[in-house]
Design a protein around this motif. Structure first.
Motif, mmCIF file in Angstrom:
data_model
loop_
_atom_site.group_PDB
_atom_site.id
_atom_site.type_symbol
_atom_site.label_atom_id
_atom_site.label_comp_id
_atom_site.label_asym_id
_atom_site.label_seq_id
_atom_site.Cartn_x
_atom_site.Cartn_y
_atom_site.Cartn_z
ATOM 1 N N LEU B 187 43.407 38.207 30.373
ATOM 2 C CA LEU B 187 44.584 38.235 31.250
ATOM 3 C C LEU B 187 45.014 39.680 31.518
ATOM 4 C CD1 LEU B 187 47.059 36.905 32.624
ATOM 5 C CD2 LEU B 187 48.194 37.003 30.417
ATOM 6 N N VAL B 188 45.177 40.458 30.442
ATOM 7 C CA VAL B 188 45.673 41.823 30.607
ATOM 8 C C VAL B 188 44.699 42.669 31.421
ATOM 9 C CG1 VAL B 188 46.247 43.925 29.367
ATOM 10 C CG2 VAL B 188 47.058 41.729 28.525
ATOM 11 N N GLY B 189 43.397 42.565 31.074
ATOM 12 C CA GLY B 189 42.406 43.358 31.783
ATOM 13 C C GLY B 189 42.331 42.991 33.253
ATOM 14 N N MET B 190 42.414 41.686 33.517
ATOM 15 C CA MET B 190 42.277 41.221 34.900
ATOM 16 C C MET B 190 43.504 41.633 35.723
ATOM 17 S SD MET B 190 39.993 39.385 36.548
ATOM 18 C CE MET B 190 39.855 38.580 38.132
ATOM 19 N N VAL B 191 44.704 41.524 35.147
ATOM 20 C CA VAL B 191 45.905 41.955 35.877
ATOM 21 C C VAL B 191 45.792 43.431 36.221
ATOM 22 C CG1 VAL B 191 48.360 42.424 35.613
ATOM 23 C CG2 VAL B 191 47.459 40.206 34.968
ATOM 24 N N LYS B 192 45.375 44.221 35.216
ATOM 25 C CA LYS B 192 45.231 45.652 35.445
ATOM 26 C C LYS B 192 44.195 45.911 36.532
ATOM 27 C CE LYS B 192 45.012 49.921 32.952
ATOM 28 N NZ LYS B 192 44.936 50.636 31.720
ATOM 29 N N ARG B 195 45.219 45.149 40.050
ATOM 30 C CA ARG B 195 46.217 46.075 40.572
ATOM 31 C C ARG B 195 45.661 47.472 40.795
ATOM 32 N NH1 ARG B 195 51.301 43.948 37.198
ATOM 33 N NH2 ARG B 195 51.923 42.364 38.697
ATOM 34 N N THR B 196 44.358 47.692 40.546
ATOM 35 C CA THR B 196 43.835 49.046 40.715
ATOM 36 C C THR B 196 43.777 49.529 42.155
ATOM 37 O OG1 THR B 196 41.674 48.049 40.425
ATOM 38 C CG2 THR B 196 42.503 49.410 38.615
ATOM 39 N N PRO B 197 43.566 48.638 43.153
ATOM 40 C CA PRO B 197 43.516 49.187 44.509
ATOM 41 C C PRO B 197 44.816 49.924 44.822
ATOM 42 C CG PRO B 197 42.876 46.886 44.521
ATOM 43 C CD PRO B 197 43.392 47.177 43.165
ATOM 44 N N ASP B 198 44.713 51.171 45.328
ATOM 45 C CA ASP B 198 45.943 51.920 45.553
ATOM 46 C C ASP B 198 46.509 51.621 46.940
ATOM 47 O OD1 ASP B 198 44.383 53.358 47.278
ATOM 48 O OD2 ASP B 198 43.975 54.934 45.823
ATOM 49 N N SER B 224 38.399 44.750 40.498
ATOM 50 C CA SER B 224 38.821 44.380 39.148
ATOM 51 C C SER B 224 37.638 44.184 38.208
ATOM 52 C CB SER B 224 39.641 43.091 39.190
ATOM 53 O OG SER B 224 38.793 42.001 39.444
ATOM 54 N N MET B 225 36.419 44.154 38.763
ATOM 55 C CA MET B 225 35.266 43.773 37.948
ATOM 56 C C MET B 225 35.034 44.642 36.709
ATOM 57 S SD MET B 225 33.831 41.029 38.639
ATOM 58 C CE MET B 225 34.979 39.999 39.505
ATOM 59 N N PRO B 226 35.086 45.977 36.808
ATOM 60 C CA PRO B 226 34.858 46.766 35.583
ATOM 61 C C PRO B 226 35.876 46.443 34.498
ATOM 62 C CG PRO B 226 34.779 48.165 37.528
ATOM 63 C CD PRO B 226 35.264 46.829 37.981
ATOM 64 N N TYR B 227 37.128 46.250 34.892
ATOM 65 C CA TYR B 227 38.162 45.907 33.911
ATOM 66 C C TYR B 227 37.890 44.538 33.314
ATOM 67 C CZ TYR B 227 40.787 49.831 35.767
ATOM 68 O OH TYR B 227 41.178 51.078 36.136
#
Lengths: 282, 305
Positions: B187-192, B195-198, B224-227
């Motif tokens: 959950l945490v990794g996927m949310v992060k 949200r990476t696209p600036d 989000s894939m690497p996260y």
């Protein structure tokens, strides 16, 4: 059927009401409403839980209502307190402190040797991902049934995550900063104390925060492999055996509160220590 | 001769090893092995000494060391004893036998995989909801974080008993514990990650008048894939721990956790260590599998570093 249907209506009403309130509050997005939204969500879940258990007459064995858990908590405070002292203060906290100290000292010791770092880090990372809880039976055999064996399990569990973070932290200064220390002719001790240790703090606290829950888990699980007649793991396994589920949930509540406080305390110290770091200034 | 050796592939490999990781890792492993043997001799010494005193025999030092390393129920089994136990458990038994580590390992692995699938799926779905709904973000996220301060493994025995009283035993209760543990990192990794696209990238999507769905599939999900993969690796290791702990209480009779527990009841140290190493190997295997999938996926998406 009509009874079940009539029961669903108030449940849905509470859920929809809580959600609508939250959806409305979330639009303001201030500090206060954020806390409010989280609180309302938590309260709604507890109210729903109580309602579902009461309306559908869920057997206590399967899921006790929050009210029953609170009653059991209030009735057993003495037991809960001795269990807390035994498992969390003696087992988890002692083990966590020893493990953290050992990991920090080891990290500083291997900091001067890039060879050791390259050798130890992959192994440390690997060990950190292993199911270390499994060593609990061995350590219970070695150190006896009392809290010392639990502390030993916790030491081993928290050692590697903290070590890996601390080693990465000590390497986190950039070449410019190290050169500056060198031009000032700073001896190793001074550059460690004044530059590298402070720079490692955000990494260290990351490791310390991760391991707060690990410490509780280690201490509780180790008690499943043998313990004196008190302690949270002992109480949970015996209370489950007697199907005294409210007491089990009360112990879990204690663990949750202790875990939150423990994490919060470490986060608070982090805030004081690494006030200069960008993540704390936001 | 020396010159040929100095330029030879072996020496080059050795040099590269010293500069890279192989040689340091091997050195550390060797040191661990030596420490282990010394510790095994030291920790088993008392027992051997007592035995010798009881039978009134004088032991020479080699015989003494030999005995410390070949005890039936050593305090600390020597590495070769663990290896022998592992070999016996993996290859010496029929796969269906209750003494086979393959059987117990499979019981644990199947529950781990089922739980990991449920947990990571739930984590991803919830993350998508959280990224798209502010109310959900503010309601769920603080409690998801708080839920992690609960030592979830403490609930494991209760979950097992509750399911058993409802007539559900076997794989599902263990899988639920595993799911609960693997859910949070994902959950945490996927949310992060989502949200990476600036703002720039999101604006670009808007200037192309992309719908919310297109923004999700074409921009947010790929970035989000690497996260996601980083947290899947954490999640699968956590799921394995959850399954093993789920096997401890309530007298489960199969799985690596049950092996650990029965080994501790009957003082079978070699059995405990063999189960422990099987669990470690399983964890390594699972993480390596996800790393492989990660590399393949990221390469295909052009995201590989």
């Amino acid at each position: 059927m009509t009874g079940a249907l009539a029961g669903t209506l108030p449940i849905l009403a509470v859920w929809a009401g809580g959600w609508a309130l939250n959806a409305w509050l979330a639009r303001f997005d201030t500090r206060l409403t954020r806390i409010l939204v989280a609180a309302i969500f938590g309260i709604t879940v507890i109210v729903l839980w109580e309602m579902i258990v009461r309306i559908y007459r869920v057997p206590t064995v399967i899921l006790p209502a929050p009210g029953q858990i609170a009653a059991s908590f209030a009735a057993n405070t003495a037991i809960l307190w001795t269990d807390f002292v035994q498992t969390i203060v003696k087992g988890a906290l002692t083990g966590w402190l020893i493990g953290a100290a050992a990991a920090i000292l080891t990290a500083i010791a291997i900091d001067r040797s890039p060879f050791l770092q390259r050798g130890l880090l992959p192994i440390g990372n690997f060990v950190a991902a292993l199911p270390i809880v499994g060593i609990a039976p061995i350590l219970v055999m070695w150190f006896g049934f009392d809290w010392q064996s639990k502390a030993a399990v916790v030491v081993v569990m928290v050692f590697f995550p903290i070590l890996v973070n601390m080693v990465a932290g000590l390497a986190a200064t950039d070449a410019m900063q190290r050169d500056l220390m060198a031009t000032w002719a700073a001896p190793y001790g001074a550059s460690l104390w004044k530059l590298r240790l402070p720079a490692a703090m955000p990494f260290l606290f990351n490791g310390l925060k991760i391991t707060t829950t690990l410490a509780l888990i280690g201490a509780i699980v180790a008690e499943f492999f043998g313990s004196p007649t008190h302690g949270m793991g002992f109480r949970i396994s015996t209370a489950v055996g007697r199907l005294d589920l409210p007491l089990v949930w009360a112990e879990i509540l204690v663990a949750a509160i202790a875990g939150t406080l423990f994490y919060g305390l470490v986060a608070l110290i982090e805030k004081k220590v690494t006030f200069w770091h960008p993540s704390q200034r936001a | 001769m020396t010159e040929a050796l100095a330029r030879g592939p072996f020496v080059r490999a050795l040099r590269r090893g010293a500069g890279g990781r192989t040689l340091p890792v091997l050195t550390v492993l060797l040191a661990i092995g030596i420490v282990w043997y010394v510790a095994a001799i030291g920790m088993n010494a008392q027992w051997v000494r007592d035995q010798a005193a009881r039978s009134d025999t004088e032991l020479s030092i080699p015989a003494f060391i030999g005995q410390t390393l070949t005890l039936d129920r050593p305090v600390l089994p020597a590495p070769h004893q663990v290896a022998a136990g592992l070999w016996d458990g993996l290859a010496g038994q029929k796969i269906t036998s209750k003494r086979s580590l393959v059987y117990h390992g499979w019981m644990t692995l199947s529950a781990t995989l089922a739980g990991f699938a449920m947990g990571s799926l739930a984590g991803m779905v919830l993350a998508i909801g959280i990224v798209h709904s502010r109310a959900m973000d503010q309601s769920v996220m603080p409690w998801a974080v708080a839920s992690q301060t609960v030592p979830i493994l403490a609930i494991a025995p209760m979950v097992i008993v509750v399911f058993a009283s409802a007539g559900v035993t076997g794989l599902l209760p263990k899988a639920i514990i595993a799911a609960w543990l693997s859910f949070f990192p994902v959950l945490v990794g996927m949310v992060k990650g989502l949200r990476t696209p600036d703002a720039m990238q999101l604006d670009l999507m808007r200037s192309w008048s992309a719908s919310a769905r297109q923004v999700f599939w074409r921009l947010r999900l790929p970035s989000s894939m690497p996260y996601l993969f980083a947290s899947l690796k954490v999640g699968v290791a956590a799921a394995l721990v959850g399954t093993i702990v789920g096997e401890l209480p309530a007298g489960a009779s199969s799985g690596l956790g049950a092996r650990l527990l029965s080994g501790s009841y009957y003082g079978q140290t070699v059995q405990i260590w063999a189960a422990l190493f099987t669990a470690a190997a399983l964890a390594a295997l699972l993480v390596a599998t996800i790393s492989l999938i990660e590399r393949l996926t990221l390469t295909r998406m052009g995201l590989a570093r």
